[in-house]
Design a protein around this motif. Structure first.
Motif, short mmCIF file in Angstrom:
data_model
loop_
_atom_site.label_atom_id
_atom_site.label_comp_id
_atom_site.label_asym_id
_atom_site.label_seq_id
_atom_site.Cartn_x
_atom_site.Cartn_y
_atom_site.Cartn_z
N ASP A 139 0.85 -1.18 0.00
CA ASP A 139 0.00 0.00 0.00
C ASP A 139 0.89 1.23 0.00
OD1 ASP A 139 -2.32 1.65 0.25
OD2 ASP A 139 -1.83 1.90 2.37
N LYS A 140 0.86 1.96 -1.12
CA LYS A 140 1.80 3.07 -1.29
C LYS A 140 1.61 4.18 -0.25
CE LYS A 140 3.82 5.64 -5.11
NZ LYS A 140 3.87 5.70 -6.58
N LEU A 141 0.36 4.47 0.10
CA LEU A 141 0.08 5.57 1.02
C LEU A 141 0.61 5.29 2.43
CD1 LEU A 141 -3.52 6.64 -0.05
CD2 LEU A 141 -1.33 7.72 -0.64
N SER A 142 0.61 4.04 2.84
CA SER A 142 1.07 3.72 4.20
C SER A 142 2.46 3.09 4.23
CB SER A 142 0.06 2.78 4.88
OG SER A 142 -0.08 1.58 4.16
N ALA A 143 3.11 3.00 3.07
CA ALA A 143 4.46 2.43 3.02
C ALA A 143 5.41 3.30 3.83
CB ALA A 143 4.94 2.33 1.58
N ASP A 144 6.19 2.69 4.69
CA ASP A 144 7.13 3.41 5.55
C ASP A 144 8.43 2.62 5.65
OD1 ASP A 144 8.52 4.81 7.45
OD2 ASP A 144 7.13 4.42 9.10
N PRO A 145 9.43 2.99 4.85
CA PRO A 145 10.70 2.25 4.87
C PRO A 145 11.40 2.23 6.22
CG PRO A 145 10.54 3.62 2.91
CD PRO A 145 9.42 4.03 3.82
N LEU A 146 11.01 3.13 7.12
CA LEU A 146 11.62 3.14 8.45
C LEU A 146 11.02 2.08 9.37
CD1 LEU A 146 11.83 6.99 9.08
CD2 LEU A 146 13.71 5.46 8.50
N ASP A 147 9.90 1.51 8.96
CA ASP A 147 9.23 0.46 9.74
C ASP A 147 9.84 -0.88 9.35
OD1 ASP A 147 7.57 -1.38 10.95
OD2 ASP A 147 5.70 -0.53 10.16
N VAL A 148 10.69 -1.44 10.19
CA VAL A 148 11.40 -2.66 9.82
C VAL A 148 10.45 -3.85 9.66
CG1 VAL A 148 13.58 -1.91 10.82
CG2 VAL A 148 11.97 -3.21 12.23
N SER A 149 9.21 -3.73 10.19
CA SER A 149 8.25 -4.82 10.02
C SER A 149 7.69 -4.85 8.60
CB SER A 149 7.11 -4.70 11.04
OG SER A 149 6.26 -3.61 10.73
N GLN A 150 7.94 -3.81 7.81
CA GLN A 150 7.50 -3.79 6.42
C GLN A 150 8.53 -4.38 5.48
OE1 GLN A 150 5.95 -0.03 5.01
NE2 GLN A 150 4.53 0.20 6.72
N TRP A 151 9.61 -4.89 6.03
CA TRP A 151 10.69 -5.47 5.22
C TRP A 151 10.77 -6.99 5.44
CZ3 TRP A 151 14.19 -2.69 2.09
CH2 TRP A 151 14.16 -1.29 2.21
N THR A 152 11.12 -7.69 4.38
CA THR A 152 11.52 -9.09 4.46
C THR A 152 12.95 -9.18 3.94
OG1 THR A 152 9.29 -9.96 4.10
CG2 THR A 152 11.12 -11.44 3.57
N PHE A 153 13.76 -10.00 4.59
CA PHE A 153 15.17 -10.13 4.22
C PHE A 153 15.44 -11.55 3.76
CE2 PHE A 153 14.52 -6.98 7.50
CZ PHE A 153 15.13 -5.85 6.95
N LEU A 154 15.99 -11.68 2.57
CA LEU A 154 16.31 -12.98 2.00
C LEU A 154 17.83 -13.12 2.01
CD1 LEU A 154 13.80 -11.55 0.24
CD2 LEU A 154 13.70 -13.85 -0.70
N VAL A 155 18.33 -14.12 2.71
CA VAL A 155 19.76 -14.25 2.95
C VAL A 155 20.31 -15.47 2.23
CG1 VAL A 155 21.55 -14.33 4.74
CG2 VAL A 155 19.34 -13.25 5.23
N LEU A 156 21.43 -15.27 1.53
CA LEU A 156 21.98 -16.34 0.70
C LEU A 156 23.50 -16.21 0.67
CD1 LEU A 156 20.84 -18.59 -1.24
CD2 LEU A 156 21.20 -16.96 -3.10
N SER A 157 24.19 -17.35 0.75
CA SER A 157 25.64 -17.31 0.63
C SER A 157 26.01 -16.99 -0.82
CB SER A 157 26.26 -18.65 1.03
OG SER A 157 25.95 -19.65 0.07
N THR A 158 27.13 -16.32 -1.00
CA THR A 158 27.60 -16.02 -2.35
C THR A 158 27.93 -17.30 -3.11
OG1 THR A 158 28.50 -13.93 -1.54
CG2 THR A 158 29.31 -14.70 -3.67
N GLU A 159 28.39 -18.30 -2.40
CA GLU A 159 28.67 -19.59 -3.03
C GLU A 159 27.41 -20.15 -3.68
OE1 GLU A 159 30.44 -24.03 -1.86
OE2 GLU A 159 30.13 -22.50 -0.31
N ARG A 160 26.30 -20.08 -2.97
CA ARG A 160 25.04 -20.57 -3.52
C ARG A 160 24.56 -19.68 -4.67
NH1 ARG A 160 21.81 -24.65 -4.96
NH2 ARG A 160 19.59 -24.15 -4.69
N LEU A 161 24.72 -18.39 -4.54
CA LEU A 161 24.33 -17.46 -5.59
C LEU A 161 25.11 -17.75 -6.88
CD1 LEU A 161 22.45 -14.93 -5.88
CD2 LEU A 161 24.51 -13.55 -5.50
N ASN A 162 26.41 -17.97 -6.74
CA ASN A 162 27.24 -18.30 -7.91
C ASN A 162 26.82 -19.63 -8.54
OD1 ASN A 162 28.79 -15.98 -7.64
ND2 ASN A 162 30.35 -16.99 -6.39
N GLU A 163 26.52 -20.58 -7.68
CA GLU A 163 26.15 -21.92 -8.15
C GLU A 163 24.87 -21.87 -8.99
OE1 GLU A 163 24.32 -25.98 -6.15
OE2 GLU A 163 25.64 -24.71 -4.94
#
Length: 207
Positions: A139-163
């Motif tokens: 929702d663009k009107l209520s989007a707040d990048p300072l609210d960390v609950s509005q973020w999802t973080f996807l974590v991946l090793s570089t080895e896997r990314l290269n593979e």
């Protein structure tokens, strides 16, 4: 000038109170005024990416007392020496749009640069771990990048990314999820997610 005159000049954190001046005579503007003018649009691509680095850095407790190095080979380095590359994307931007954007992340190999020597290394993915930061709020009107609950973080090793993606320069969110299976974590799970990727324990979900 001697060689030392051209050595790296390290930045130190500013307070925001530092004035613009004319040979020492203050001009009615400060660094805080500059930050307000230049960095207030946190929903746009440019500053959202910098904010994402800051958010990840606070979760990993690795930026206190430091200043961002814009062209460094990796965006962040943990106290254990793990190099982190941070990428960000979102469904909404600050400018006009007619529909939600399809999140895409840049993953191209780069020439690593050293600020102390001004030398570059081989072209490759320079970090040990990638953290893909998705501002998932739609929702663009209520989007707040300072609210960390509005973020999802996807974590991946570089080895896997290269593979999985080899020399590919960008990847959609859907492809990243379906092909590489990164760990998807909240802000509070970032440290555990990075540790898991560092030790190659495979994809996990940490909340």
């Amino acid at each position: 000038m001697d060689t030392e005159s051209w050595a790296r000049r390290r930045a130190t954190p500013l307070t925001g109170d530092e004035p613009l001046h004319r040979g020492g005579e203050p001009v009615p503007a400060s660094v805080l005024d500059f930050w307000r003018w230049s960095s207030s649009d946190l929903l746009g691509n440019a500053m959202r990416g910098v904010l994402a680095e800051f958010i990840v850095g606070t979760a990993l407790d690795c930026i206190v007392g430091t200043v961002r190095e814009e062209w460094d080979a990796a965006d962040l380095k943990t106290s254990e020496g793990v190099r982190i590359e941070v990428k960000s994307s979102a469904y909404v931007q600050s400018w006009h749009q007619t529909k939600a954007f399809n999140p895409v992340f840049g993953i191209q190999p780069t020439l690593g640069w050293d600020a102390d020597t001004n030398l570059t290394s081989e072209r490759r993915r320079q970090a040990d771990v990638y953290v893909f930061c998705l501002l998932h709020h739609r929702d663009k009107l209520s989007a707040d990048p300072l609210d960390v609950s509005q973020w999802t973080f996807l974590v991946l090793s570089t080895e896997r990314l290269n593979e999985v993606f080899d020399q590919q320069k960008s990847v959609t969110l859907g492809s990243l999820r379906s092909r590489a299976h990164p760990a998807e974590v909240s802000y509070d799970g970032l440290r555990a997610g990075v540790e898991a990727a560092t030790t190659a324990q495979g994809p996990t979900t940490v909340r």
